[in-house]
Structures are given as C-alpha cells and as structure tokens.
Design a protein around this motif. Structure first.
Motif, PDB file in Angstrom:
ATOM      1  N   UNK A  93       0.979  -1.155  -0.102  1.00 35.05           N
ATOM      2  CA  UNK A  93      -0.263  -0.382  -0.314  1.00 35.05           C
ATOM      3  C   UNK A  93       0.876   0.683   0.401  1.00 35.05           C
ATOM      4  N   UNK A  97       3.929   5.424  -2.681  1.00 38.19           N
ATOM      5  CA  UNK A  97       4.340   7.289  -2.225  1.00 38.19           C
ATOM      6  C   UNK A  97       5.636   6.672  -1.860  1.00 38.19           C
ATOM      7  N   UNK A 347      -3.794  14.725   6.926  1.00 40.72           N
ATOM      8  CA  UNK A 347      -3.983  12.877   7.895  1.00 40.72           C
ATOM      9  C   UNK A 347      -3.635  13.087   8.372  1.00 40.72           C
ATOM     10  N   UNK A 364     -15.889  11.110  -0.984  1.00 44.61           N
ATOM     11  CA  UNK A 364     -14.485  11.854  -0.838  1.00 44.61           C
ATOM     12  C   UNK A 364     -14.710  12.858  -1.228  1.00 44.61           C
TER      13      UNK A 364
ATOM     14  N   UNK B 185      -2.230   2.759   8.127  1.00 46.77           N
ATOM     15  CA  UNK B 185      -1.023   2.869   7.415  1.00 46.77           C
ATOM     16  C   UNK B 185      -1.647   2.705   5.683  1.00 46.77           C
ATOM     17  N   UNK B 186      -2.677   1.559   6.069  1.00 53.21           N
ATOM     18  CA  UNK B 186      -3.509   0.281   5.292  1.00 53.21           C
ATOM     19  C   UNK B 186      -4.708   1.879   4.255  1.00 53.21           C
ATOM     20  N   UNK B 187      -4.682   2.802   5.219  1.00 50.94           N
ATOM     21  CA  UNK B 187      -5.611   3.811   4.579  1.00 50.94           C
ATOM     22  C   UNK B 187      -5.195   4.584   4.028  1.00 50.94           C
ATOM     23  N   UNK B 188      -3.504   5.035   4.094  1.00 45.30           N
ATOM     24  CA  UNK B 188      -3.184   6.349   3.205  1.00 45.30           C
ATOM     25  C   UNK B 188      -3.515   6.562   1.887  1.00 45.30           C
ATOM     26  N   UNK B 189      -3.536   5.154   1.429  1.00 41.67           N
ATOM     27  CA  UNK B 189      -4.268   5.639   0.080  1.00 41.67           C
ATOM     28  C   UNK B 189      -5.462   6.133  -0.213  1.00 41.67           C
ATOM     29  N   UNK B 190      -6.698   6.268   0.729  1.00 40.57           N
ATOM     30  CA  UNK B 190      -7.307   6.578   0.353  1.00 40.57           C
ATOM     31  C   UNK B 190      -7.643   7.862  -0.365  1.00 40.57           C
TER      32      UNK B 190
END
Lengths: 365, 391
Positions: A93, A97, A347, A364, B185-190
């Motif tokens: 994931x 980045x 974030x 979104x 971390x898994x939410x980051x791509x959102x």
C-alpha cells in the motif's frame, strides 16, 4: 560499483515479487483451510448422522497441559502468519508513495535506467522542485496562481457550504414545517442520480450566465451536498429533546440553541465535513477542466500538465538530451508530490476526524 | 314572513333592494379594511404588549379563543419558519440539481439540440439510437467499447478488492499490538489524488526510454523478468490486444487499471469492514467460545453474517463508483485515454461529447449510464438480499 547497485536494485525487485507471492500464498492457504474445514465438518456431521462415532480416539486421557501448549503454539503461528500478511499488504500500500517521493528526487537519467534504483544514487535533485515552481504555462499560470485559486475556492466553498449544511440539517432535524419529510425524501433521492447527469446541464447554465473563468463558477454549484446534510441531520437527531426544552426554558431562541448547544455537541462531525469538503475541492478535476481555462483551474488540473526543462534555472547542461526537450517524469513526480503532501499533512494531524467522516458518509468530498 | 313584518317597523327607513345592496357593499368593504387594520395592529402591537402570563397560558393551551388574530398569524408563520432555514439549500438545489436533472431528461430527446439558441429538430429517441450505434461522429473508440471497458473494470475489480478487504480486516481484527498503525498505513491510499497516483502507477508499468537507445522495462517488468517471464508492454500503443469483432480488449492495459482500482478501493473498504467488525457485540464471541466453536466457525458463522450488510453496501457503492470511473484512467493513460481512446470509460466518453458540443448525445449517454447503474444495483440488491443478515 554500478554492478553492485544493479544487484541491490534487483534484490529489491525480488523482494517486491516475494511480497506479492507471500500474499497470494497466504490467501490461497486461507481459502484451502476454510475448504478443508468445511469438508471435515460435513464429513463429521455425516458421520454423526450415520452413527459411526469413533470413541476410541479420545480415550487416552485428557492432558490439560498438552492441550494448552498446543493452543499456545497455534496462537503464535497464527500471529506470525497474520503479521507477515499485514506487513506485506502495508508495504504494497505504501510502495507507490515511496516510489513517488524517491522519483521526484532523481536525476532523469537515473530515473530512466533499465533497472530502477530504489534510492536516488546520483544525489538528491532538490532543484527538480525549484524548476517545477518556476514553471508557467502559455497563459502565464504559475504554481502560485493555481495554489491561490485552489485555496480561495476551497476556503470560500467550504465555509459557506458548512454554514448551509448546518442550517439545513438543523431545520430538517429539529423544526416542524409542512412538507419537511417530502423535501428530505426528494433531497435523498437525488443522491441516486449520477453527477454527470446534472454536470452537463450545469455547464450549459453556467455558459448562459457567462460565469466561465470566475471563482463563482467553482463555488456556487457545489455548495449543497446532500450526503453531509444527511450525516449532520442524523447527528442532530441524536441530541436528546430534553436539552432543547431546557434551553427554551432558559430563554434561548432556536438560532441561539443551534449555535450554543448543537454545534459544539456535533463538533467532531462538523470538523470531518469541513475537512472532506476541502479535500474535495483540492481533488476536483472534471468541473474546472470543463468550465475554466488554465489560469483559473485548480491544482489537480495543473498536475496533468507536462513539465519539461524549459525555464530558468535549467536543470541539465545545454548538451543534454533533456535540456529544453520532452516532458520529464521526475518533474512530474515532483509536482505530484507537491499536490499530495498537503493531504498527508492534513491526514497526520486530523486522522481521527477524516477516518470517522469517511466511514460515516462514504464520500470523497 | 311574519318575522320580517315584525322587524320592518322597528327600522326607521327601509330602502329598496338596489340601494340596500350598495349600502351593504360599502359596509362590507369598510368592515374588511377595519378588520385587517385591527389584525395588523394586533400583529405589531403584540410584540410590545405581550402579557407574559398570557403567553404562558397560550403555550399550555396552544390555541384557543383567547388568541388574537395577529397572534394566530404569527404562530402560523413561526410554525413554517423551517422553510426559511432550508431556503438557501433549496434554492441552490433547485437551480443546480433539480432543474438540471429535469433538463437532462428533456434535452436528451431533442434531436440536433443547440444549447445556445435552444433550437432542435423534432423529438424522439434518435440521440439514444445514435449513441448506442456509435453513429455520432465523435471519432476514436466507440461508446460500446467504452461501456465494455467500464463494465469489465468494475466487474473484475470490485469483488476482488472487497474480498481482499474482508481478508485484511479479519486479519486486522485478530491482532492487538500495532493495530492502529497498520490501520493508518492501510488507509493512506484513500486520501490521494487519483490523477496524481495514476501517474505514479503508470511509471510502475511503463516501458520508458526505448527510443533513446536505453533499454528500460519498468518495475513490474523487472519483477516479471526476475520470475523468468518476458516483459509486457503495459501502457503504450503496442500493448497486446484481444480482438473480439468490433470490441477490442487490451488486456495488459486492463491489468494496470484493475491493479490501480484494487489498490485505491481497498482503504475505504477496509475502514468500513473493520469498524463494522469492531462494533460486533463481544458477547457473541464469548458465547461461541463457551460452545467450543473453532476460529473458522466464528469467522463464517458470526463475523461474516454480522458484516454482510456492510459487504452489500460496499458492493453497491463500489459498482456505482466503478461505473463512473474517469480520472484515474486519465491519470494513467493521459488525456487521450490510451491509444485513440481505446481505454475510454462511459463518463470519459460523455465528456468528449461535451467537449465537441454534442450536448444531446451527452445527455442521452448520461441517461444510459444512469439506467445501467440502476439495473446493476437492482440485480445486486436481488442477489445480496438473500445472503444478507440485518441486525
């Protein structure tokens, strides 16, 4: 040295492959385990129906310690399994980045190597960023112009939109008037219809009003969002009615009650809505592309431009093939980084509110 | 009759019918004005001279003979003052939501609709027919090609990412240490911009620099080579294609899009499923443990049924979002959406109509999209209703 670098890059490539394989194998294993367990259970139940219980297997005593040890081993194995799986997923994931950030610091030559490097080995090119910042397109729209556009539109549309959302949600949650439920039902029904259907009509409306290339056209059509009104209304409904009566006895007006009691009580939801609305403006692409020419567009439209080494300060010497040449991927990655970073900062500081808002509204922005 | 005769003498002068009519009319008009004037005086005077005790009594009784007309009117208006609160939103929605929807449904049936002059030649289904037959002179890939692309992306990527999200959230739910960190971390791509991340994914897959005498293959191809496979052209025009008559399926490009869609769809799905799992009452698990249920039994007999409403919700929203896919494709393949729009989506095609000024086709196309989404959602609801447990 070069050989070593290539080798290390290959090693990282292998690592990625390994991660993917690990995930595939684990998923396969889980499915296999489930299927096996199901088959076993079916067999067992079949056996019990027929009456073929084999009691002799359990006759050799019941060793508590042995069972406990076996349970503990099972748990440890399961934990290792789960953590490896989650780590692999988290790495995959995060990989884009990491790749984005590292590419933005690379030299274009290094970026285009046959085996990509996972670290800018030829030095960090901070000048990629200064070059991107110095660029302006044929209409003279620089990064700063676009950033100001985005911030003005974002702040205005977010603040006005939140005020409208609060007032509307309050009326729908707390006040009684004829046709309230019908109005709310119609508003909810519009959520079913894809936005494209009214974007085109809105575009024609805006053309007739001569609103192209203004901030108005970016702000007005998207002030009302039914999702957030719905979300906030539900939140308002949860506030007990006795509070309202108490406020009335104390002489608060309806509006005073809204400002002094309801808004503070639903502050977390309001923060979520504000953040998501602003992120929505930041990410808007289709509408600005449709209605505005480049120097009135938003930051996401700016990213889709090509960036080449055509302005002072030049990144590459005059003889280089990149000098005043085609658009460069490293510069594009630097631009992408600049657009994504504010979202990350937001974030990091507001993780709780963003995640809560997203899980509740599912939009979104 | 007798009564009339009794009354007659008491009035000093009795006019004839005609005169009586006019006198009465004058009195009625005067009375109407006097009446309204008292009402207005009531209304404004009421603000200043309201007796607090009277107000309290009114509040208790709500209404009754003791209310003046002004007070009644004020109460009535106040009861409807909610409209004042919803007015801003309502006006904006009338102009920018309700009217446009209506206009779209009207304009879609106007043939050769000219938006500026508002002229059109007849009403009928010609726009729809032309859009479906690809007879619109738009150039590039046809509408049907774009429809097939969109359907395939959605049908492959949505169930895939939902299944993966389910597995990941079960794993996430079963650990204690570092749970928050993994979740973050898994939410980051959102939070990413789909155009920006599309560009990054393009760099993963692309073969770059072959024309500059440097043979490069890209990261994904490196992995493929490491596994002993031949590199594939993922992004560019020479990427492999299956030809199925009029429809082409550039499968390598499809894989890029599907990988991106799964990656970008996971965070939201994990968030929803994980928070649903967290909110399951712990008593169920305790009861299952007491009954000696195995971990798999708990997963498939308790956790999965409990999150089934969320799964169906995710499938519906995922399909709706997938059918409207546009920006990510632009991010990966550029404004041309692949080679000559061969990776176009329905929404992308609609915006191409808009760019060409073919608004009638654009309206027809968006209504077709709406209908397709409705049909798919309906089928999905039919299917999931059987397997969904609502708490």
């Amino acid at each position: 040295m070069q050989e070593l670098l290539l080798l290390s890059s290959k090693a990282v490539g292998w690592l990625v492959a390994l991660l993917i394989i690990v995930i595939l194998v684990e998923v396969g294993l889980i499915v296999w385990l489930i299927l096996r367990r199901r088959a076993q259970r079916n067999a067992k139940s079949a056996a019990s129906v027929i009456g073929k219980w084999d009691l002799s297997a359990g006759d050799e005593g019941f060793d508590v310690e042995k069972v406990q040890r076996r349970e503990r081993t099972k748990t440890v194995i399961k934990d290792i399994f789960v953590y490896v799986f989650l780590t692999a997923c988290a790495v995959l994931a995060f990989l884009p980045f990491y790749w984005m950030i590292m590419s933005s610091f690379k030299n274009e030559d290094e970026y285009r190597q046959s085996v990509p490097t996972f670290w800018p080995t030829q030095g960090f090119m901070w000048r990629n960023y200064s070059s991107v910042l110095a660029q302006a397109d044929s209409n003279g729209a620089s990064f700063w112009q676009i950033l100001i556009n985005t911030l003005v539109v974002g702040i205005l549309s977010t603040s006005i939109g939140v005020i409208i959302t609060v007032v509307t949600a309050y009326a729908l949650a707390r006040m009684d008037f004829k046709g309230k439920n019908a109005l709310f039902a119609i508003m909810l029904a519009t959520m079913m219809i894809p936005g494209e259907l009214y974007t085109i009509s809105n575009y024609l409306t805006v053309l007739k009003l001569n609103w192209e290339n203004t901030f108005t056209v970016m702000i007005i059509p998207f002030l009302v969002s039914v999702y957030y009104i719905y979300l906030l209304r539900n939140n308002f409904m949860q506030i007990p009615n006795s509070l309202y009566q108490a406020a009335k006895v104390d002489g608060l007006s309806d509006f005073g009650y809204l400002i002094k009691v309801m808004v503070p009580l639903t502050a977390p939801t309001l923060i979520s809505i504000t953040l998501l609305k602003f992120i929505g403006t930041w990410n808007s692409y289709i509408w600005p592309r449709l209605v505005n020419t480049t120097n009135w567009q938003m930051i996401t439209n700016w990213v889709t431009r090509g960036f080449s080494d055509k302005v002072e300060p030049y990144l590459y010497p005059a003889g280089s093939q990149w000098y005043k040449g085609e658009s460069l991927n490293t510069l594009k990655m630097a631009a992408v980084c600049m657009v994504s970073m504010p979202l990350f900062v937001l974030f990091i500081f507001c993780r709780k509110y963003i995640m809560r808002g997203v899980s509740k509204s599912g939009t979104k922005g | 009759m007798a009564n009339k005769k009794d009354v007659g003498p008491s009035t000093p002068k009795r006019h004839n019918r005609f005169v009586r009519y006019w006198i009465n009319l004058g009195a009625r008009i005067k009375g109407w004005f006097v009446d309204k004037w008292t009402a207005i005086k009531d209304f404004f005077g009421g603000f200043r001279n309201r007796n607090p005790k009277q107000v309290e009594a009114d509040l208790v009784l709500n209404d009754g003979p003791q209310l003046t007309r002004g007070e009644k009117f004020r109460r009535g208006m106040k009861a409807q003052s909610g409209w004042l609160f919803v007015a801003p939103a309502l006006i904006l929605m009338l102009v920018f939501t309700f009217w446009p929807i209506l206009a779209a449904f009207i304009n879609a049936f106007k043939q050769n609709y000219n938006s500026l002059s508002g002229t059109y030649e007849g009403i009928g289904f010609e726009n729809f027919v032309r859009v479906i037959r690809g007879d619109t002179g738009t150039g590039g890939a046809s509408f049907n090609q774009c429809l097939v692309n969109t359907l395939l992306f959605t049908i492959i990527s949505v169930p895939l990412s939902t299944l993966l999200a389910l597995i990941i959230s079960v794993a996430l739910n079963s650990i204690k240490a570092l749970q928050k960190a993994y979740q973050t971390i898994l939410f980051l791509p959102y939070l990413t911009n789909s155009l920006a991340m599309g560009a990054v994914f393009a760099t993963f897959f692309t073969i770059i620099g072959t024309e500059k005498n440097i043979e490069t293959v890209g990261l994904v191809n490196n992995v493929l080579q490491g596994l002993g496979l031949a590199p594939v052209e993922w992004i560019k025009a020479s990427s492999p294609v299956w030809n199925l008559g009029a429809i082409k399926i550039p499968w390598a490009k499809y894989i890029v899009v599907i990988v991106y869609e799964v990656w970008s769809g996971l965070p939201f799905k994990i968030l929803i499923l994980f928070s649903a799992m967290q909110s399951i009452n712990k008593q169920y698990y305790d009861a299952a443990k007491v009954d000696g249920a195995s971990r798999n039994t708990i997963l498939w007999r308790i956790t999965a049924p409990m999150v089934s409403p969320q799964i169906s919700y995710l499938l519906v929203t995922g399909i709706m979002g997938g059918m409207k896919q546009y920006t990510a494709i632009v991010g990966i393949f550029g404004e041309q959406m692949g080679t000559n729009y061969d990776m176009g989506t329905v929404v992308g095609y609609i915006y191409r109509y808009v760019d060409n000024g073919q608004y009638g086709y654009a309206f027809a196309g968006s209504i077709l999209l709406f209908l397709i989404i409705m049909v798919i959602t309906w089928i999905n609801n039919k299917v999931t209703k059987k397997h969904t447990t609502y708490r």
